[in-house]
Design an enzyme around this catalytic site. Structure first.
Site, mmCIF file in Angstrom:
data_model
loop_
_atom_site.group_PDB
_atom_site.id
_atom_site.type_symbol
_atom_site.label_atom_id
_atom_site.label_comp_id
_atom_site.label_asym_id
_atom_site.label_seq_id
_atom_site.Cartn_x
_atom_site.Cartn_y
_atom_site.Cartn_z
ATOM 1 N N CYS A 401 0.892 -1.168 0.000
ATOM 2 C CA CYS A 401 0.000 0.000 0.000
ATOM 3 C C CYS A 401 0.924 1.210 0.000
ATOM 4 C CB CYS A 401 -0.970 -0.023 1.179
ATOM 5 S SG CYS A 401 -0.202 -0.105 2.799
ATOM 6 N N ALA A 402 0.469 2.369 0.404
ATOM 7 C CA ALA A 402 1.320 3.557 0.325
ATOM 8 C C ALA A 402 2.586 3.404 1.164
ATOM 9 C CB ALA A 402 0.531 4.786 0.761
#
Length: 475
Positions: A401-402
């Site tokens: 994810c980020a």
């Protein structure tokens, strides 16, 4: 920002059955509607603006150095030809209706802006003779120096620039792109528009392309489940809405170069809409991790800020950590990350990052879009777990994810439990935290995982009862 070979290929590409005939009759109907709609609405806006006193203008000092090039009236007029042809090269009704909605929306929004915020062109155009002079005279006969921002010329150019490459042979792609470049420049060198009209026109064009995607679900039909984390969605959406309001306020208050703040203003407004109304679909990210080119342009300021934020938070830690049997947990990967770890598969839990095409062609990329700071839904966790199960059989797999802290960690915990590698959710979380101490699973993420656990147990009991009943009857 990877534009996937810019306009020649994009997420807008579609396959049309060979047996489907070109919708010539419907194209004729669109022409019969669009031609009068264009000229009537455009002239009405021009006329109404001409009746107002002291219509404002926005001009940068450097614009006085832009040369007047009479010959560029040729590419300027050529967009009319492209406009007409575009309707007849559509290979399906779906594509034609999509193009028609883009053109109609573009015209309607531009005219509304002309009426609400009229601007005036202030430079005096030099005289020119011959063919160029005749073309300028024809233009002046119906076009007053109003209807400036957003430039309808540029907005339509963006729509057509995206549309034509799907139907042109490769040999004609670069000549077509060069023609479009000349058309874009011509709005300035024919003394038809000031500079501010160009980027605002481009934003309008990209907005219409984003609003009516050829592939995927139309933006107007997207809905988010507001009950799921409704308060959190409202809070985050409100923050982005406030940021948008600040950017709009600064751009109008200071003008000049501050007008560039209109771009992040629109970008954050659209992000806010994603949290409040449209959900992760607002980013138009496909299953291979790539956003539509329109979304990449519209969200560009936000995407840059998100990427910088991701790298700042993870600069002093590993980009990814090996958790279990060839499964890595980490941030959204760069090309360097790929080279270092040789991933064969990626399970991408972000909505806000677009995978470079150079990476998706080298690896198996599976995208399950989830908005930042929100917990993935049960459906997305089940989908992610299944994708992880399939991917880990083929080699080194990154779940990302980020930051590699929350959304991806929740998905990995779901897989660990669903496929029997741990006996409880708490054991799955503990295993991940030992390998990547920085993970952040809030109360809602743990609650969602426990919901998944309860669902799995319910399914197991149902299967057991079904199997036992069948066996008993057989006996």
């Amino acid at each position: 920002m990877d534009t996937h070979s810019t306009l020649a290929t994009s997420n807008d590409e579609m396959q049309t059955p060979a047996s489907e005939r070109r919708p010539w009759l419907i194209a004729c109907c669109y022409v019969c509607f669009l031609a009068p709609f264009f000229f009537i609405s455009y002239n009405v806006a021009n006329t109404l603006a001409s009746q107002k006193l002291n219509v404002p203008h926005i001009v940068f000092n450097w614009e006085h150095y832009i040369p007047f090039l009479p010959w560029t009236i040729l590419p300027y007029w050529s967009i009319d030809l492209l406009y007409g042809i575009s309707l007849f090269i559509c290979s399906s009704k779906k594509e034609l209706h999509c193009l028609g909605k883009r053109l109609i929306s573009c015209q309607a929004i531009a005219v509304a802006c002309f009426l609400l915020f009229p601007l005036k062109y202030t430079f005096q155009r030099p005289q020119s003779g011959g063919l160029f002079g005749d073309l300028f005279a024809a233009l002046t006969s119906f076009d007053l120096p109003f209807n400036q921002a957003p430039s309808l010329h540029i907005a339509l150019l963006v729509i057509l620039w995206v549309h034509f490459p799907r139907h042109l042979p490769k040999l004609l792609l670069w000549p077509f792109h060069f023609l479009c470049f000349l058309i874009a420049v011509s709005v300035l060198t024919t003394f038809q528009h000031h500079f501010i009209d160009v980027p605002t026109g481009a934003l309008l064009g990209w907005f219409c392309v984003w609003l009516w995607p050829i592939n995927g679900t139309s933006i107007v039909s997207l809905r988010t489940n507001i009950r799921d984390e409704g308060r959190r969605k409202l809070t985050i959406g409100s923050y982005y809405l406030a940021a948008s309001a600040v950017c709009f306020g600064l751009s109008f208050a200071y003008q000049g170069w501050a007008l560039w703040l209109l771009w992040p203003a629109i970008s954050t407004l659209m992000v806010s809409t994603g949290y409040l109304i449209l959900g992760a679909g607002v980013f138009q990210k496909n299953q291979t991790g790539q956003m539509s080119i329109a979304a990449q342009w519209l969200f560009f300021p936000y995407l840059i800020a998100a990427k910088i934020n991701s790298r700042l938070w993870t600069k002093n830690i590993n980009s990814a950590d090996l958790i279990f049997n060839g499964l890595w947990l980490g941030r959204f990967p760069s090309k360097t990350d790929f080279i270092e770890n040789c991933y064969t598969s990626v399970i991408d839990m972000t909505a806000e990052f677009s995978a470079p095409k150079s990476l998706t062609t080298k690896t198996s990329w599976h995208s399950i879009s989830n908005l930042d700071l929100l917990t993935p839904s049960l459906e997305n966790l089940q989908t992610a777990a299944e994708a992880i199960e399939n991917a880990q059989k083929n080699g080194s797999t990154l779940i990302c994810c980020a930051l590699g802290y929350s959304r991806s960690a929740t998905a990995l915990a779901a897989w660990l439990y669903m496929y029997g590698h741990v006996s409880s959710i708490s054991e799955a979380i503990q295993l991940i935290q030992e390998k990547r101490p920085g993970i952040r699973l809030n109360g809602r993420s743990i609650e969602r995982l426990n919901e998944l656990s309860s669902l799995e147990k319910t399914v197991e009991r149902t299967v057991e009862r079904t199997v036992y009943g069948t066996t008993h009857r057989d006996r």
